[in-house]
Write a protein that holds these residues in place. Structure first.
Motif, short mmCIF file in Angstrom:
data_model
loop_
_atom_site.label_atom_id
_atom_site.label_comp_id
_atom_site.label_asym_id
_atom_site.label_seq_id
_atom_site.Cartn_x
_atom_site.Cartn_y
_atom_site.Cartn_z
N ASN A 272 0.83 -1.22 0.00
CA ASN A 272 0.00 0.00 0.00
C ASN A 272 0.86 1.26 0.00
O ASN A 272 0.67 2.16 0.82
N SER B 253 1.56 3.46 -2.73
CA SER B 253 1.49 4.24 -3.95
C SER B 253 1.73 5.74 -3.73
O SER B 253 2.16 6.44 -4.64
N ALA B 254 1.50 6.23 -2.53
CA ALA B 254 1.61 7.67 -2.28
C ALA B 254 3.02 8.21 -2.52
O ALA B 254 3.19 9.33 -3.01
N TYR B 255 4.04 7.41 -2.20
CA TYR B 255 5.42 7.90 -2.31
C TYR B 255 6.31 7.02 -3.17
O TYR B 255 7.48 7.32 -3.38
N SER C 155 -0.86 -5.63 -1.35
CA SER C 155 -1.42 -4.27 -1.38
C SER C 155 -2.87 -4.27 -1.84
O SER C 155 -3.26 -5.02 -2.74
N ASP D 2 -4.20 -1.08 -2.51
CA ASP D 2 -4.30 0.17 -3.27
C ASP D 2 -3.75 -0.08 -4.69
O ASP D 2 -3.70 -1.22 -5.15
N THR E 293 -0.72 0.16 -5.84
CA THR E 293 0.74 0.03 -5.85
C THR E 293 1.23 -0.76 -7.06
O THR E 293 2.16 -0.34 -7.76
N ASP F 89 9.07 4.20 0.50
CA ASP F 89 8.71 5.62 0.62
C ASP F 89 9.88 6.53 0.94
O ASP F 89 9.70 7.68 1.32
N ALA G 196 6.30 13.24 6.24
CA ALA G 196 5.50 12.70 5.13
C ALA G 196 5.51 13.61 3.91
O ALA G 196 5.43 13.14 2.77
N GLN G 197 5.65 14.91 4.14
CA GLN G 197 5.67 15.86 3.02
C GLN G 197 7.06 16.06 2.44
O GLN G 197 7.23 16.80 1.47
N ARG H 135 6.49 8.34 8.75
CA ARG H 135 5.03 8.44 8.69
C ARG H 135 4.45 7.15 9.21
O ARG H 135 5.04 6.08 9.05
#
Length: 319
Positions: A16, A18-20, A45, A47, A49, A98, A137-138, A220
């Motif tokens: 999971n 995919s965000a990063y 996963s 999501d 990914t 990530d 996280a950012q 995170r």
């Protein structure tokens, strides 16, 4: 460095992510010394990914292999074990999904590995690792040095010192083929993949350290546990005093991992073997005497005091 030394694979575990993930993949692709192959194992996963990975592969045409799916989640440790089993290059670099690698991360770690192999020989399990910088996280900076943030001493890398407290973070390390070979299969007692790999290297070979950070280590969710400051760790330990048999959670897993290492690689001084066996004695005095004779210590006075207090109250038990 030469064509042989540059032959390394990246072992990427995903779940999971995919965000990063694309930012991490691009940082691997952008290495000044790129890997010969990217091996990916996804741990179920839910999501997108896997779709992101395939789209990235179509765009970059980078040499890549995704391992077949597994019927149930394995967790990080066993997922990296799968990746190590599937690897074939002379050197491997574990990767989290990530983080962001410095462009010369591989080049610097490979140079350090070459130096380590010249000193100890490539037939021995060897591991090199670096410091990390922490980001949120950012992607904003949190700390310039993970080692200083954690008050760790990377020079404490004898195998008993590693057994007491790991100093190696998996996403900052490089392993040679001997390390991969000797570490597999992971014993059931392996707590974390990087801790087990570091323990095998320290027991049978050597560990090298680069004080300059080579990766931005994103904090995170569950990652926050791994990079909590020392004061936060002390508070967590204090809360655990209210739990049933907290000494078991502090000492038991690491002790059983050490015991598994000793069984696999038994060539230790007989006096030390006896002292190690006495660490699980029913007598608190005998446990204390054995630990002092072995010179067991953690990083810093407070951690070491906490260990000895827990040791006095610990009763070894098998899972």
């Amino acid at each position: 460095l030469g064509s042989v030394v540059s032959s390394y694979e990246v072992l990427l575990a995903t779940w999971n992510g995919s965000a990063y993930l694309e930012q991490q993949l691009d940082s691997i692709l952008g290495q000044t010394q790129p890997p010969v192959r990217l091996l990916i194992a996804d741990d179920g996963s839910s999501d997108d990914t896997l779709e992101l990975i395939q789209a990235w592969h179509q765009r970059t045409r980078f040499q890549m292999r995704v391992l077949p799916p597994v019927p149930e989640r394995l967790g990080s440790c066993r997922t990296f074990e799968r990746l190590l089993e599937a690897s074939s290059a002379a050197y491997v670099m574990p990767a989290d999904q990530d983080d962001i690698w410095d462009s010369d991360k591989a080049e610097r770690l490979l140079a350090a590995m070459l130096d380590l192999e010249m000193r100890y020989g490539s037939q021995h399990p060897l591991l090199v690792h670096s410091d990390l910088r922490l980001i949120n996280a950012q992607g904003d900076p949190l700390a310039a040095s993970f080692i200083r943030y954690q008050h760790l001493c990377p020079g404490q890398n004898d195998w008993l010192e590693i057994a007491m407290q790991n100093v190696v973070t998996g996403c900052s390390c490089l392993l040679n083929r001997a390390c991969v070979r000797e570490s597999l299969p992971f014993p059931p007692e392996a707590v974390l993949h990087d801790w087990w790999l570091a323990l095998v290297s320290a027991r049978c070979g050597a560990i090298g350290y680069l004080p300059q950070a080579s990766v931005s280590y994103r904090q995170r969710g569950s990652n926050l546990v791994g990079a909590k400051g020392v004061s936060a760790q002390y508070r967590r330990r204090l809360y655990q005093l209210l739990e049933h048999n907290p000494a078991e959670s502090w000492i038991g897993p690491g002790w059983r991992q050490l015991e598994a290492c000793q069984k696999r690689f038994p060539g230790v001084d007989p006096q030390k073997v006896r002292a190690l066996a006495q660490l699980s004695s029913s007598s608190a005095w005998m446990r204390l005497r054995a630990a002092l004779w072995l010179g067991l210590k953690k990083h810093g006075v407070w951690r070491t005091m906490g260990f000895y207090m827990a040791l006095l109250g610990w009763q070894s038990r098998r899972p």
